[in-house]
Motif scaffolding. Structure first.
Motif, PDB file in Angstrom:
ATOM      1  N   UNK A 115      -9.378   3.440  -1.029  1.00 37.06           N
ATOM      2  CA  UNK A 115      -8.303   2.612  -1.571  1.00 37.06           C
ATOM      3  C   UNK A 115      -8.679   2.228  -2.986  1.00 37.06           C
ATOM      4  N   UNK A 116      -7.712   2.303  -3.895  1.00 38.61           N
ATOM      5  CA  UNK A 116      -7.967   1.940  -5.280  1.00 38.61           C
ATOM      6  C   UNK A 116      -6.811   1.076  -5.776  1.00 38.61           C
ATOM      7  N   UNK A 117      -7.153  -0.041  -6.399  1.00 35.12           N
ATOM      8  CA  UNK A 117      -6.138  -0.997  -6.840  1.00 35.12           C
ATOM      9  C   UNK A 117      -5.390  -0.461  -8.066  1.00 35.12           C
ATOM     10  N   UNK A 161       0.359  -2.325  -5.012  1.00 42.09           N
ATOM     11  CA  UNK A 161      -0.934  -2.878  -5.415  1.00 42.09           C
ATOM     12  C   UNK A 161      -2.076  -1.909  -5.146  1.00 42.09           C
ATOM     13  N   UNK A 162      -1.989  -1.183  -4.032  1.00 38.62           N
ATOM     14  CA  UNK A 162      -3.071  -0.294  -3.612  1.00 38.62           C
ATOM     15  C   UNK A 162      -2.566   1.126  -3.424  1.00 38.62           C
ATOM     16  N   UNK A 163      -3.320   2.079  -3.934  1.00 42.22           N
ATOM     17  CA  UNK A 163      -3.124   3.498  -3.633  1.00 42.22           C
ATOM     18  C   UNK A 163      -4.197   3.884  -2.622  1.00 42.22           C
ATOM     19  N   UNK A 164      -3.761   4.463  -1.527  1.00 41.33           N
ATOM     20  CA  UNK A 164      -4.685   4.866  -0.460  1.00 41.33           C
ATOM     21  C   UNK A 164      -4.746   6.389  -0.442  1.00 41.33           C
ATOM     22  N   UNK A 209       0.844  -1.201   0.000  1.00 38.43           N
ATOM     23  CA  UNK A 209       0.000   0.000   0.000  1.00 38.43           C
ATOM     24  C   UNK A 209       0.877   1.248   0.000  1.00 38.43           C
ATOM     25  N   UNK A 210       0.497   2.218  -0.788  1.00 38.05           N
ATOM     26  CA  UNK A 210       1.144   3.528  -0.787  1.00 38.05           C
ATOM     27  C   UNK A 210       0.088   4.574  -0.476  1.00 38.05           C
TER      28      UNK A 210
END
Length: 428
Positions: free
Chosen positions: A225-227, A170-173, A100-101
């Motif tokens: 959160x978006x993948x 994998x995920x943008x938060x 996650x970023x």
């Protein structure tokens, strides 16, 4: 004569051997057609966190001159491009499916609110604290990557560019600048979302049902959160077409205000645009959207700030009964102690909205930088309550360093005695 023949024979064979080796080298080089340049070799120490981050000399999507970071240029085959890049970076590929970023930011200019820059600094510290505890990287942006997409629309170009800059994630938060982490121990249950690409706090009845129940506040687009995948690239492409840089921007105002009867202003906004997409184009998007309601991925501050003192008291009683929860420990193992607390919280009957710390408190409508808060909020209520929320969160961090705020309205701290809260508080 025999000796001279042997020397000529040996020289000839050595020449042939070297020549063959040279030709083999040229042949192998020709096979490596994707290698475009020679990278230098670096020496890393064992403790260097970048030891696994040496780039490949082979071509990747970064070497395509037609590829653009701009939100206005659609990207195709992103899943393939990203997978190919990860195949060239095997060590970074390990664990990538849960990486996650966090991305957040603010406007480029100085705040008009006299205390706005100070509040933004504290809000950034809050996010950095949470990321440090949970092992996330964070990117803070204060530039408009698409000048026409400012205010709440600014997030889309940032997220799009971040996905391309971080294929290992994998995920943008996304977190709005005015959102505060108020439970530093809670860990996102990322495994819950394995079949989804967008996670946002919301209510299905207010998003998907037709009629007057459909609301522009059916979800909150300030925290999600978006993948990092093609589906998300496509969603942002459709989402951005409703934004201020689009030639269709003005037409979307009447459509959105007609669809959402409670929408208070005529211009298209990112939140009602997102709800419109996932509800009106449901077959395309809805199956991959997770409307989270079991915990506060974001919560409206008005309903939360008055409970902080009561929540603090309940957690203090919890620690008095459970010695393991009040044990001193290194910040690096804070997640372990958060895990120990979970069954105790459940046993005590605490849950979101009923005694449990809200994960995120969102100061929607406060506008800490401009100072132009919603007129329904009295005077300095926004700034005062924001300060209390930040101190409430900061106490959870400072406790590991041996200190606590004297109270939620104070910046002053005191030293926490050994075995607190089982022992009496001694102010120093």
């Amino acid at each position: 004569m025999a000796l001279q023949s042997r020397i000529r024979w040996l020289s000839c064979n050595v020449f042939l051997l070297l020549g063959g080796a040279f030709l083999l080298f040229l042949f192998n080089s020709s096979l490596s057609s994707t290698s475009i340049f020679k990278l230098p070799t670096y020496a890393f120490t064992a403790g260097d966190r970048f030891v696994d981050e040496i780039d490949t000399p082979d071509q990747t999507f970064y070497d395509d001159p037609k590829l653009s970071y701009s939100i206005e240029r659609r990207i195709k085959n992103w899943d393939h491009k990203r997978k190919a890049w990860l195949n060239h970076h095997r060590r970074l590929a390990a664990g990538a499916d849960e990486r996650i970023l966090m991305v957040t930011g603010s406007q480029p200019a100085t705040c008009k609110n006299p205390i706005g820059d100070h509040l933004l600094l504290r809000l950034l510290k809050n996010k950095m604290d949470h990321c440090r505890i949970h092992g996330y990287d964070i990117f803070y942006n204060n530039a408009y990557l698409q000048p026409q997409m400012d205010s709440f629309w600014a997030k889309l170009p940032i997220i799009r560019a971040t996905m391309m800059a971080h294929p290992e994630v994998e995920w943008i938060w996304w977190m709005d600048s005015d959102a505060v982490f108020t439970d530093m121990e809670f860990k996102i249950p990322i495994e819950r979302y394995k079949n989804h690409n967008l996670v946002v706090h919301g209510w299905p009845s207010m998003v998907y049902e037709k009629g007057d129940n459909k609301s522009w506040t059916g979800l909150n687009a300030g925290v999600f959160l978006i993948r990092n995948c093609q589906w998300s690239m496509d969603l942002m492409d459709s989402w951005a077409k409703m934004g201020p840089q689009s030639p269709d921007y003005k037409k979307w105002g009447p459509i959105l205000t007609t669809t959402f009867k409670d929408k208070p202003f005529p211009l298209p906004d990112d939140q009602s645009a997102l709800i419109y997409l996932i509800s009106m184009e449901g077959r395309k998007w809805a199956d991959k959207v997770y409307l989270e309601g079991e915990y506060y991925l974001e919560s409206y501050w008005i309903g939360m700030v008055g409970w902080y003192d009561n929540i603090t008291a309940q957690y203090t009683e919890m620690e008095k009964r459970e010695p393991s929860l009040r044990r001193r420990h290194a910040e690096r193992v804070s997640r372990f102690y958060g895990g120990l607390r979970e069954p105790v919280i459940k046993k005590a009957g605490l849950r979101s909205g009923a005694g449990r710390r809200p994960f995120v408190t969102h100061f929607t409508g406060c506008q800490p930088c401009s100072g132009n808060h919603n007129p329904m909020y009295d005077g300095d209520t926004c700034w005062q309550e924001m300060g209390r929320a930040l101190n409430f969160a900061d106490n959870q961090v400072l406790r590991t360093y041996g200190f606590l705020h004297q109270d939620l309205d104070s910046s002053a701290v005191y030293s926490v005695p050994f075995d607190y809260p089982h022992t009496n508080i001694i102010h120093q």
